[in-house]
Design a protein around this motif. Structure first.
Motif, PDB file in Angstrom:
ATOM      1  N   ASN A 123      75.147  25.791  49.994  1.00  0.00           N
ATOM      2  CA  ASN A 123      73.976  25.638  49.135  1.00  0.00           C
ATOM      3  C   ASN A 123      72.934  24.737  49.799  1.00  0.00           C
ATOM      4  OD1 ASN A 123      72.670  26.178  46.553  1.00  0.00           O
ATOM      5  ND2 ASN A 123      73.071  24.024  46.072  1.00  0.00           N
ATOM      6  N   LYS A 124      73.400  23.685  50.455  1.00  0.00           N
ATOM      7  CA  LYS A 124      72.498  22.815  51.221  1.00  0.00           C
ATOM      8  C   LYS A 124      71.943  23.536  52.440  1.00  0.00           C
ATOM      9  CE  LYS A 124      70.746  18.847  52.705  1.00  0.00           C
ATOM     10  NZ  LYS A 124      69.630  18.159  52.024  1.00  0.00           N
ATOM     11  N   ARG A 125      72.796  24.270  53.118  1.00  0.00           N
ATOM     12  CA  ARG A 125      72.400  24.991  54.338  1.00  0.00           C
ATOM     13  C   ARG A 125      71.249  25.953  54.059  1.00  0.00           C
ATOM     14  NH1 ARG A 125      70.832  27.790  57.678  1.00  0.00           N
ATOM     15  NH2 ARG A 125      71.807  28.848  59.444  1.00  0.00           N
ATOM     16  N   TYR A 126      71.238  26.558  52.863  1.00  0.00           N
ATOM     17  CA  TYR A 126      70.214  27.540  52.519  1.00  0.00           C
ATOM     18  C   TYR A 126      69.232  27.022  51.458  1.00  0.00           C
ATOM     19  CZ  TYR A 126      73.054  30.639  55.325  1.00  0.00           C
ATOM     20  OH  TYR A 126      73.749  31.203  56.373  1.00  0.00           O
ATOM     21  N   ASP A 127      69.071  25.715  51.415  1.00  0.00           N
ATOM     22  CA  ASP A 127      68.050  25.076  50.571  1.00  0.00           C
ATOM     23  C   ASP A 127      68.114  25.521  49.113  1.00  0.00           C
ATOM     24  OD1 ASP A 127      66.938  23.654  52.757  1.00  0.00           O
ATOM     25  OD2 ASP A 127      65.830  25.446  53.371  1.00  0.00           O
ATOM     26  N   GLY A 128      69.327  25.685  48.602  1.00  0.00           N
ATOM     27  CA  GLY A 128      69.496  26.020  47.191  1.00  0.00           C
ATOM     28  C   GLY A 128      69.299  27.486  46.863  1.00  0.00           C
ATOM     29  N   ASP A 129      69.091  28.312  47.871  1.00  0.00           N
ATOM     30  CA  ASP A 129      68.849  29.743  47.647  1.00  0.00           C
ATOM     31  C   ASP A 129      70.182  30.501  47.575  1.00  0.00           C
ATOM     32  OD1 ASP A 129      67.519  32.194  47.398  1.00  0.00           O
ATOM     33  OD2 ASP A 129      67.335  32.441  49.582  1.00  0.00           O
ATOM     34  N   VAL A 130      71.103  30.013  46.748  1.00  0.00           N
ATOM     35  CA  VAL A 130      72.465  30.546  46.688  1.00  0.00           C
ATOM     36  C   VAL A 130      72.909  30.663  45.231  1.00  0.00           C
ATOM     37  CG1 VAL A 130      74.871  30.232  47.403  1.00  0.00           C
ATOM     38  CG2 VAL A 130      73.014  29.457  48.906  1.00  0.00           C
ATOM     39  N   HIS A 142      79.770  12.399  48.080  1.00  0.00           N
ATOM     40  CA  HIS A 142      79.711  12.874  49.459  1.00  0.00           C
ATOM     41  C   HIS A 142      79.314  14.346  49.573  1.00  0.00           C
ATOM     42  CE1 HIS A 142      81.496   9.100  50.673  1.00  0.00           C
ATOM     43  NE2 HIS A 142      82.524   9.300  49.884  1.00  0.00           N
ATOM     44  N   LEU A 143      79.263  15.058  48.447  1.00  0.00           N
ATOM     45  CA  LEU A 143      78.979  16.492  48.515  1.00  0.00           C
ATOM     46  C   LEU A 143      77.528  16.731  48.924  1.00  0.00           C
ATOM     47  CD1 LEU A 143      80.884  17.707  45.327  1.00  0.00           C
ATOM     48  CD2 LEU A 143      81.706  17.645  47.703  1.00  0.00           C
ATOM     49  N   PRO A 144      77.289  17.749  49.744  1.00  0.00           N
ATOM     50  CA  PRO A 144      75.949  17.943  50.319  1.00  0.00           C
ATOM     51  C   PRO A 144      74.875  18.351  49.324  1.00  0.00           C
ATOM     52  CG  PRO A 144      77.640  19.057  51.623  1.00  0.00           C
ATOM     53  CD  PRO A 144      78.291  18.637  50.352  1.00  0.00           C
ATOM     54  N   SER A 145      75.243  19.008  48.212  1.00  0.00           N
ATOM     55  CA  SER A 145      74.241  19.502  47.273  1.00  0.00           C
ATOM     56  C   SER A 145      74.912  19.758  45.939  1.00  0.00           C
ATOM     57  CB  SER A 145      73.610  20.801  47.799  1.00  0.00           C
ATOM     58  OG  SER A 145      74.544  21.867  47.725  1.00  0.00           O
ATOM     59  N   SER A 146      74.129  20.248  44.985  1.00  0.00           N
ATOM     60  CA  SER A 146      74.683  20.639  43.697  1.00  0.00           C
ATOM     61  C   SER A 146      73.995  21.913  43.220  1.00  0.00           C
ATOM     62  CB  SER A 146      74.516  19.531  42.662  1.00  0.00           C
ATOM     63  OG  SER A 146      73.146  19.218  42.476  1.00  0.00           O
ATOM     64  N   PHE A 147      74.722  22.702  42.433  1.00  0.00           N
ATOM     65  CA  PHE A 147      74.215  23.957  41.899  1.00  0.00           C
ATOM     66  C   PHE A 147      73.626  23.751  40.507  1.00  0.00           C
ATOM     67  CE2 PHE A 147      77.033  25.534  45.139  1.00  0.00           C
ATOM     68  CZ  PHE A 147      76.544  26.781  45.504  1.00  0.00           C
ATOM     69  N   SER A 148      72.542  24.444  40.239  1.00  0.00           N
ATOM     70  CA  SER A 148      72.009  24.512  38.887  1.00  0.00           C
ATOM     71  C   SER A 148      72.854  25.484  38.066  1.00  0.00           C
ATOM     72  CB  SER A 148      70.565  25.008  38.923  1.00  0.00           C
ATOM     73  OG  SER A 148      70.139  25.418  37.647  1.00  0.00           O
ATOM     74  N   PRO A 149      73.089  25.192  36.782  1.00  0.00           N
ATOM     75  CA  PRO A 149      73.845  26.139  35.944  1.00  0.00           C
ATOM     76  C   PRO A 149      73.239  27.542  35.935  1.00  0.00           C
ATOM     77  CG  PRO A 149      73.561  24.048  34.807  1.00  0.00           C
ATOM     78  CD  PRO A 149      72.721  23.973  36.045  1.00  0.00           C
ATOM     79  N   SER A 150      71.936  27.641  36.128  1.00  0.00           N
ATOM     80  CA  SER A 150      71.286  28.956  36.113  1.00  0.00           C
ATOM     81  C   SER A 150      71.658  29.808  37.311  1.00  0.00           C
ATOM     82  CB  SER A 150      69.760  28.787  36.061  1.00  0.00           C
ATOM     83  OG  SER A 150      69.284  28.163  37.242  1.00  0.00           O
ATOM     84  N   ARG A 151      72.244  29.186  38.334  1.00  0.00           N
ATOM     85  CA  ARG A 151      72.664  29.906  39.539  1.00  0.00           C
ATOM     86  C   ARG A 151      74.180  30.124  39.563  1.00  0.00           C
ATOM     87  NH1 ARG A 151      68.658  29.539  43.772  1.00  0.00           N
ATOM     88  NH2 ARG A 151      66.768  30.327  42.761  1.00  0.00           N
ATOM     89  N   ILE A 152      74.848  29.910  38.427  1.00  0.00           N
ATOM     90  CA  ILE A 152      76.304  30.067  38.352  1.00  0.00           C
ATOM     91  C   ILE A 152      76.638  31.169  37.355  1.00  0.00           C
ATOM     92  CG2 ILE A 152      78.504  28.935  37.826  1.00  0.00           C
ATOM     93  CD1 ILE A 152      77.132  26.251  38.431  1.00  0.00           C
ATOM     94  N   LEU A 153      77.596  32.012  37.726  1.00  0.00           N
ATOM     95  CA  LEU A 153      78.073  33.065  36.825  1.00  0.00           C
ATOM     96  C   LEU A 153      79.592  33.068  36.819  1.00  0.00           C
ATOM     97  CD1 LEU A 153      77.438  35.608  35.053  1.00  0.00           C
ATOM     98  CD2 LEU A 153      77.815  36.952  37.147  1.00  0.00           C
ATOM     99  N   PHE A 154      80.182  33.036  35.622  1.00  0.00           N
ATOM    100  CA  PHE A 154      81.620  33.232  35.469  1.00  0.00           C
ATOM    101  C   PHE A 154      81.900  34.717  35.272  1.00  0.00           C
ATOM    102  CE2 PHE A 154      81.532  28.794  33.509  1.00  0.00           C
ATOM    103  CZ  PHE A 154      82.052  28.196  34.647  1.00  0.00           C
ATOM    104  N   ALA A 155      82.877  35.235  35.998  1.00  0.00           N
ATOM    105  CA  ALA A 155      83.243  36.647  35.872  1.00  0.00           C
ATOM    106  C   ALA A 155      84.757  36.755  35.685  1.00  0.00           C
ATOM    107  CB  ALA A 155      82.819  37.431  37.119  1.00  0.00           C
TER     108      ALA A 155
END
Length: 289
Positions: free
Chosen positions: A113-120, A160-173
């Motif tokens: 997620n950090k590597r791709y500037d949050g575009d994940v 220590h984690l490089p980034s964090s995800f927004s809930p809008s970019r997470i999907l449970f399947a």
């Protein structure tokens, strides 16, 4: 594009012995995820030059402690740093992770997620939501994996984690077991999208529609083997009925890869019950050293 395989046999995030009563040696059960990760690596061999193994301690299964609401927190924090160290050196563009329990996804996914500037976008294929927090009734870090990816949880680990995800970019399947009322309420507060196995069967295009709407060009997929229907295969600790069939899970992951640039894939939570029992039997035979 540099792709690596990360063998991440972390087992300390789970407190699972109660769910596998057929194995008497509870230390063997606790470390079962370690053997599971090794078996995954054996079953689908990778290029040795692009395969990296996170050093994971095998000691302490009989003397585990909860620290600030997280079981074996300091060990997990140290192993988190070790995994991050590998990624900092290798600087991969894509990562295949073989776990280990569910928290094996946290480091590679937050790195990507950090590597791709949050575009994940993160698609979490699982029977459970994994949004537990420190201090909840269950202290296993593997149930905190998604919240950790969101930057919520134990500070000693997530700082220590490089980034964090927004809930809008997470999907449970494939989710079908919310575990406790407070978990369902927390999920509603976070606003994370989800589809049950029946949702996916009744509307095969639902995953693609969500991917089109999420706004990310890349994706990471977490494949917890407890999403699979136990009537077809028992491959994990969890045996919640009416899960996805193997073909359905494979089709789902391939559908994500056809829609987005898949940069991370984790296979997690393998629990080789039969292999553990066979190993226990073999160790009792004469001349086996």
């Amino acid at each position: 594009m540099k792709t690596i395989r990360l063998v991440y046999p972390q087992w300390q995030g789970g407190e699972i012995t109660r769910w596998i009563p057929e194995i008497e040696d509870k230390g063997e059960v606790a470390r079962g995820y370690y053997l599971g990760a090794m078996l995954l690596d054996f079953l689908v061999p990778g290029d040795p030059e692009s395969t990296f193994r996170v050093p994971v301690s095998l000691s302490g299964a009989d003397s585990r402690t909860v620290q600030d609401g997280v079981l074996d927190r300091d060990i997990i924090a140290a192993q988190t740093e070790a995994a991050l160290g590998i990624l900092r050196v290798q600087q991969p563009d894509r990562i295949v992770t073989l776990g280990g329990e569910c928290s094996a996804s946290v480091v590679p996914f937050t790195y990507l997620n950090k590597r791709y500037d949050g575009d994940v976008a993160m698609i979490w294929i699982d029977a459970h939501p994994d949004i537990t927090l420190p201090g909840d009734v269950y202290a296993g870090y593997h149930a905190m994996a998604v919240t950790a990816c969101m930057g919520i949880g134990d500070r000693k680990i997530i700082q220590h984690l490089p980034s964090s995800f927004s809930p809008s970019r997470i999907l449970f399947a494939g989710i079908r077991d919310w575990e406790r009322d407070e978990i369902r309420k927390r999920h509603d507060e976070y606003g994370i999208g989800y589809f049950s196995p029946d949702d996916i069967r009744n509307d095969p295009g639902c995953i693609g529609s969500w991917l089109d709407s999420c706004g990310a060009s890349k994706a990471v997929v977490h494949f917890d083997m407890d999403v699979l229907d136990p009537d077809e295969i028992v491959a994990a600790v969890g045996t919640v009925p009416e899960g996805l069939l193997i073909d359905e899970a494979v089709d789902l992951i391939n559908a994500v890869a056809s829609r987005k640039d898949l940069v991370g894939l984790t296979v997690a939570e393998p629990m080789p019950r039969t292999a553990i029992r066979l190993r226990s039997m073999l160790r009792r035979l004469p001349l086996m050293v």
